[in-house]
Design a protein around this motif. Structure first.
Motif, PDB file in Angstrom:
ATOM      1  N   ARG A 172       1.051   5.558  -0.432  1.00  0.00           N
ATOM      2  CA  ARG A 172       0.367   6.888  -0.723  1.00  0.00           C
ATOM      3  C   ARG A 172       1.394   7.823  -1.195  1.00  0.00           C
ATOM      4  O   ARG A 172       2.337   7.975  -0.636  1.00  0.00           O
ATOM      5  CB  ARG A 172      -0.355   7.206   0.819  1.00  0.00           C
ATOM      6  N   ALA A 212      -7.192   2.880  -4.185  1.00  0.00           N
ATOM      7  CA  ALA A 212      -7.790   2.619  -3.027  1.00  0.00           C
ATOM      8  C   ALA A 212      -7.926   3.656  -2.157  1.00  0.00           C
ATOM      9  O   ALA A 212      -7.017   4.167  -1.666  1.00  0.00           O
ATOM     10  CB  ALA A 212      -7.303   1.183  -2.155  1.00  0.00           C
ATOM     11  N   ASP A 213      -8.959   4.569  -2.188  1.00  0.00           N
ATOM     12  CA  ASP A 213      -9.060   5.887  -1.660  1.00  0.00           C
ATOM     13  C   ASP A 213      -8.027   6.623  -2.178  1.00  0.00           C
ATOM     14  O   ASP A 213      -7.860   6.827  -3.437  1.00  0.00           O
ATOM     15  CB  ASP A 213      -9.257   5.894  -0.385  1.00  0.00           C
ATOM     16  N   ASP A 214      -7.244   7.339  -1.341  1.00  0.00           N
ATOM     17  CA  ASP A 214      -6.000   8.021  -1.579  1.00  0.00           C
ATOM     18  C   ASP A 214      -4.723   7.290  -1.692  1.00  0.00           C
ATOM     19  O   ASP A 214      -3.728   7.885  -1.791  1.00  0.00           O
ATOM     20  CB  ASP A 214      -5.873   9.295  -0.453  1.00  0.00           C
ATOM     21  N   ARG A 247       1.020  -1.173   0.154  1.00  0.00           N
ATOM     22  CA  ARG A 247       0.065  -0.022   0.037  1.00  0.00           C
ATOM     23  C   ARG A 247       0.930   1.265   0.014  1.00  0.00           C
ATOM     24  O   ARG A 247       1.884   1.328   0.753  1.00  0.00           O
ATOM     25  CB  ARG A 247      -0.841  -0.120   1.304  1.00  0.00           C
TER      26      ARG A 247
END
Ligand SMILES: Nc1ncnc2c1ncn2[C@@H]1O[C@H](COP(=O)(O)OP(=O)(O)OP(=O)(O)O)[C@@H](O)[C@H]1O
Ligand SMILES: [Mg+2]
Lengths: 262, 298
Positions: free
Chosen positions: B223, B244-246, B221
């Motif tokens: 960001r 997935a989202d931000d 993951r």
């Protein structure tokens, strides 16, 4: 391990172990003998003591055997309870699921229970009946009222007492399998045996009497009589009627036990 | 082997099991996973012929349970609810069971030893704790040394030591080549025990797969404030990824791979973490719409 088929014999052997490994069996056997012999003796004693005050007709109709076996009518309660418990506790405890995973044939399991219960009830019934007979006749003999086991019809009546209690146990087992709750099943058995006769009392005289004869308790206990009476059927006829009721209840029990989820 | 085909059970208008098809195979612990009221216990009762199927059929070793000549030698089951009489001792309970299926008496002692009830075997079962009662049920299941074992919520009432014990027991039974079918709604427990999964929700079979296929692969993951640039860079590498989202989830690579890629492309990274999805998450995703009873103020 050797592989044997788990058939009816295995199911019976398992039920045999089961019935002897809970206390309620011992209690109800003990209670049956005590209650039947004790109450038979007490009632006989009361009768013997009041004999002088009885009229001629009462003395003439007196059946020392039936009277001496009167306690069996209370043994009906204790053996009835045993019969109910044999099935109802399977449901209340959840054991029935284990029992059926070992013996998945439903009729086989219920039949095994019936066979074992009948054997136990017959033994206890015969012991109670013979003990009640000898105890009561010993009391009667104080006034030379007693009958001997060798007198006509007597052996049939006393043995019949054991058979009657066996049928009571079986009809109760049927009730247990139909109702599946201990209290409910006991209530329905005792209701039919002790409350149903009240109907007969309120019916018009002549057919009230006829109906009465065919109601379960009177029909079943006809086997205990050694004299003809206007209120009961002849011994074997009455017994046959009661056996018919028992068979009917058992048929319903087997059908429902096969069909229902457990 | 247990095979169900179109197995259906309706209780008074309420469908507890809905055309379930599944096969439970030997040699692996098969977990039967589903939320409360999903139909796990119902399915197990149907397998044992305790409840009658409304439609469809289920067989064990190719036969209906009621047609097994010596059922306890083929199937051993621990059911959800207590299934013994409190007035009878563990020893007597097992002794009568053994007798019905022609199992030698010494086997009673053996299973009492296996489950550790030896010392209390003569006491009436109503005096047993929840865990001891559970052990009695397990002893009964093992009695006939069956090749198929079913356990409905076996860890109920067991202490941590007991849980470890039953987990090892089930795994060793499966390793011996037996069929082991175990229901649970305890995900973590299932992830540790089962090698195969049958997932059920609202009476329907939702998945029937090896455990490894059920849980999504580990991923990374990441960001970044320059998400668009990152997505382009990842795409250029031909890595599989999903937003997935931000954040961006990148599959089949390590955090080091993603970090190096970002560095080479001068992309700022605010988070970089390995993700190991749990059985729980996979399960939740699958059963989100088939949960019978939602907790909380829902
Ligand atoms: N004997 C029964 N009579 C009526 N409904 C039942 C019966 N048994 C189960 N049900 C219903 O069937 C559905 C499935 O129940 P079941 O006990 O099989 O679920 P489960 O997956 O074992 O749940 P849990 O994880 O809580 O043990 C539930 O909605 C339940 O209310
Ligand atoms: Mg359940």
């Amino acid at each position: 391990m050797t592989l044997r088929r788990a058939g009816f014999a295995g199911a019976v052997a398992g039920e045999w172990i089961k019935i002897w490994t809970v206390r309620s069996t011992w209690w109800s056997m003990f209670a049956t003998v005590v209650v039947t012999v004790g109450l038979s003796s007490l009632l006989t004693l009361a009768y013997t003591l009041s004999y002088d005050r009885l009229g001629f007709r009462a003395r003439l109709a007196f059946d020392p055997v039936a009277y001496g076996l009167a306690g069996l009518n209370f043994g009906v309660i204790t053996l009835g309870v045993l019969g109910v418990l044999v099935v109802s506790t399977e449901f209340s405890s959840g054991l029935v699921r284990t029992s059926l995973s070992a013996v998945p044939r439903r009729s086989r399991l219920l039949a095994a229970k019936a066979v074992v219960l009948a054997a136990v009830a017959l033994a206890v019934g015969l012991i109670s009946s013979f003990a009640a007979f000898f105890a009561s006749q010993a009391v009667f003999s104080m006034r030379r009222l007693g009958a001997g086991i060798g007198d006509p019809e007597v052996l049939r009546a006393v043995t019949g007492g054991g058979l009657y209690l066996t049928l009571i146990a079986l009809i109760s087992l049927g009730a247990g399998a139909i109702v599946r709750h201990t209290a409910g099943a006991i209530t329905s058995v005792l209701g039919v045996l002790f409350v149903a006769p009240i109907f007969g009392v309120f019916l018009p005289e002549d057919w009230g009497r006829t109906v009465q004869k065919f109601l379960p308790p009177a029909a079943g206990s006809a086997i205990l009589t050694t004299r003809e009476t206007p209120v009961t059927l002849p011994p074997w006829q009455g017994f046959g009627v009661f056996a018919g009721y028992t068979a009917l209840v058992l048929v319903v029990a087997f059908v429902l036990f096969r069909r229902r989820d457990v | 082997m247990i095979s169900a085909a179109g197995l259906t059970k309706v209780y008074g208008g309420r469908t507890a099991l809905d055309h379930a098809d599944f096969t439970v195979r030997p040699g692996v612990v098969t977990g039967f996973l589903g939320p409360n009221g999903a139909g796990k216990s119902t399915a197990m009762r149907l397998i044992l012929d305790l409840d009658r199927a409304t439609a469809g059929s289920v067989t064990v070793n190719g036969r209906r349970y009621r047609d097994l000549p010596v059922p306890l030698r083929e199937v051993g089951a621990l059911l959800e609810a207590k299934a013994w009489h409190g007035g009878r001792s563990a020893h007597d309970h097992l002794r009568f069971l053994a007798r019905t299926n022609g199992i030698p008496k010494r086997r009673v002692r053996e299973v009492l030893d296996i489950v550790g009830l030896h010392d209390v075997a003569g006491k009436r079962a109503k005096s047993y704790s929840l865990g001891m009662g559970q052990r009695l049920g397990i002893a009964a299941a093992l009695l006939g040394d069956p090749a198929i074992l079913m356990f409905d919520e076996p860890v109920n009432g067991l202490d941590p030591e007991g849980i470890l014990w039953i987990r090892r027991l089930m795994q060793s039974l499966a390793a011996e080549g037996r069929t082991v079918f175990v229901s649970s709604h305890l995900m973590a427990e299932m992830a540790l025990t089962a090698g195969h999964l049958i997932v059920i929700g609202r009476g329907r079979i939702l998945a029937d797969t090896p455990m490894a296929d059920f849980i999504p692969a580990s991923h990374v993951r990441v960001r970044s404030p320059d998400l668009a640039a990152l997505v382009r860079a990842v795409a250029a590498e031909d890595w599989r990824a999903r937003p997935a989202d931000d954040a961006l989830l990148v599959y089949g690579v390590t955090p080091a791979d993603v970090g190096d890629l970002a560095y080479r492309n001068g992309i700022r990274v605010h988070e970089l973490s390995p993700v190991h999805p749990s059985l729980e998450e996979a399960f939740m995703r699958l059963t989100a719409d088939s949960v019978e009873y939602h907790g909380g103020g829902g």
